[in-house]
Design a protein around this motif. Sequence first.
Motif, short mmCIF file in Angstrom:
data_model
loop_
_atom_site.label_atom_id
_atom_site.label_comp_id
_atom_site.label_asym_id
_atom_site.label_seq_id
_atom_site.Cartn_x
_atom_site.Cartn_y
_atom_site.Cartn_z
N ALA A 98 0.85 -1.17 0.03
CA ALA A 98 0.00 0.00 -0.06
C ALA A 98 0.79 1.33 0.01
O ALA A 98 0.38 2.33 -0.17
CB ALA A 98 -0.98 0.07 1.24
N CYS A 99 2.11 1.05 -0.01
CA CYS A 99 3.16 2.10 -0.10
C CYS A 99 3.48 2.42 -1.27
O CYS A 99 4.28 1.50 -2.07
CB CYS A 99 4.18 2.01 1.06
SG CYS A 99 3.59 2.11 2.64
N CYS A 100 3.69 3.75 -1.94
CA CYS A 100 4.59 3.85 -2.99
C CYS A 100 5.86 4.55 -2.59
O CYS A 100 5.84 5.68 -2.01
CB CYS A 100 3.76 4.78 -4.08
SG CYS A 100 4.69 5.14 -5.53
N ASN A 101 6.91 4.03 -2.99
CA ASN A 101 8.33 4.57 -2.45
C ASN A 101 9.16 5.21 -3.68
O ASN A 101 9.61 4.55 -4.69
CB ASN A 101 9.18 3.44 -1.85
CG ASN A 101 8.37 2.41 -0.74
OD1 ASN A 101 8.12 2.90 -0.06
ND2 ASN A 101 7.92 1.26 -1.30
N LEU A 102 9.42 6.55 -3.33
CA LEU A 102 10.05 7.36 -4.38
C LEU A 102 11.63 7.52 -3.84
O LEU A 102 11.72 8.30 -3.02
CB LEU A 102 9.31 8.71 -4.49
CG LEU A 102 7.66 8.70 -4.67
CD1 LEU A 102 7.23 9.89 -4.83
CD2 LEU A 102 7.42 7.96 -6.08
N VAL A 103 12.32 6.92 -4.66
CA VAL A 103 13.81 7.14 -4.31
C VAL A 103 14.23 8.51 -5.33
O VAL A 103 14.44 8.09 -6.66
CB VAL A 103 14.55 6.03 -4.60
CG1 VAL A 103 16.20 6.22 -4.53
CG2 VAL A 103 14.37 4.88 -3.63
#
Length: 383
Positions: A98-103
């Motif tokens: 449920a998390c979108c991780n933006l590096v």
Amino acid sequence: MAWEKVKLGDICAWVASGGTPLTSKADYYSPKEIPWLKTQEVNYCRIYETNNQISKKGLENSSAKLIPANAVIVAMYGQGDTAGRVAINKIPLCTNQACCNLVIDENKADYEFVYYNLCTLYDKLVSLKNGGAQPNLNAGLIKNLEISLPPLSTQKRIADILSAYDNLIENNQKQIKLLEEAAQRLYKQWFIDLRFPGHETTKIVDGLPEGWRKGSIGDIAEFKRGKVITKGDVVEGNVPVVAGGLEPAYYHNASFTESPVITVSGSGANAGFARMYFQKIWASDCSYVDSSATIFIYFVYSFLKENKKSLDSLQKGAAQPHVYAKDINALKLNCPPKDLLVKFEKSVKPLFDKIGKCQNVIEKSKDARDRLLPKLMSKKMEV
């Protein structure tokens, strides 16, 4: 130089959602080796620890991915108003799906600036949600979201200004934790280990020190149910409205409690969580007791912190578990004599006075940061 519109995906070195290892596999969760984040922990904050962990085996056998520190995390779905919230992880961790991780690509953007920018775009993110009964965000929608970026040097200056407030907030939160731990150690020493002043000469009668008795928390402080308030009832003011969450949901121009006041969250993910406020509040979806109802407010708070599992066990109901005031009042305790309770209150009052001052600094810092944030992001203030 002018600000330019860019898509989030174009300033990222990597974008990834997470995953959940099979809960039926015990060895995917033990040993606890890797922090694993759920969306309810994504709440406009820096994340230094998580409520859950998985094993290396769980990481290798699921769609979870190890996210490096200083990524910007966007909640894509979750209960209530969770979807659209953002956070920064200060440690490497995994997340659920449920998390979108933006590096963020550090040559294109400053990760803290991107985080603060997204803090102002909650309504925009919510408007992008799609789906049926429970609309959600997805990684594609988030990558295509346009944000305005100034030159990198300006991004860093803006991020430095805002992060200075967050640093002050975190330092005071750490102080509160240390002060609460000190108070809790004294509570445990006196009332759990029974090494209270004069214990050496106190007889044990029927399993309790002489002068003690078996009772309930309601004998010392009667918790009451909060008064329901909705956003439609709110009139602008500076009195926190404390509902089911850990932080005030909004503010009102009136209160009905005295200070300090203890609240126990009534429902939601934080049901059973106890917190003390050092200002007058409006207690809504929670149970409360204040200093006008008991002279042993610090003892009661310390008792609740020591008995968190007992509070958790009070949750009733399937769809929406709830903690009720009458059940808090019925919690059993070995009640010490009044003179010992008075001594404890005097001993820990300096600690709680400092906690109150720290809370005040935190609230003022949050207010200053939140006033600056939209001005900096809308280019109304030069840096």
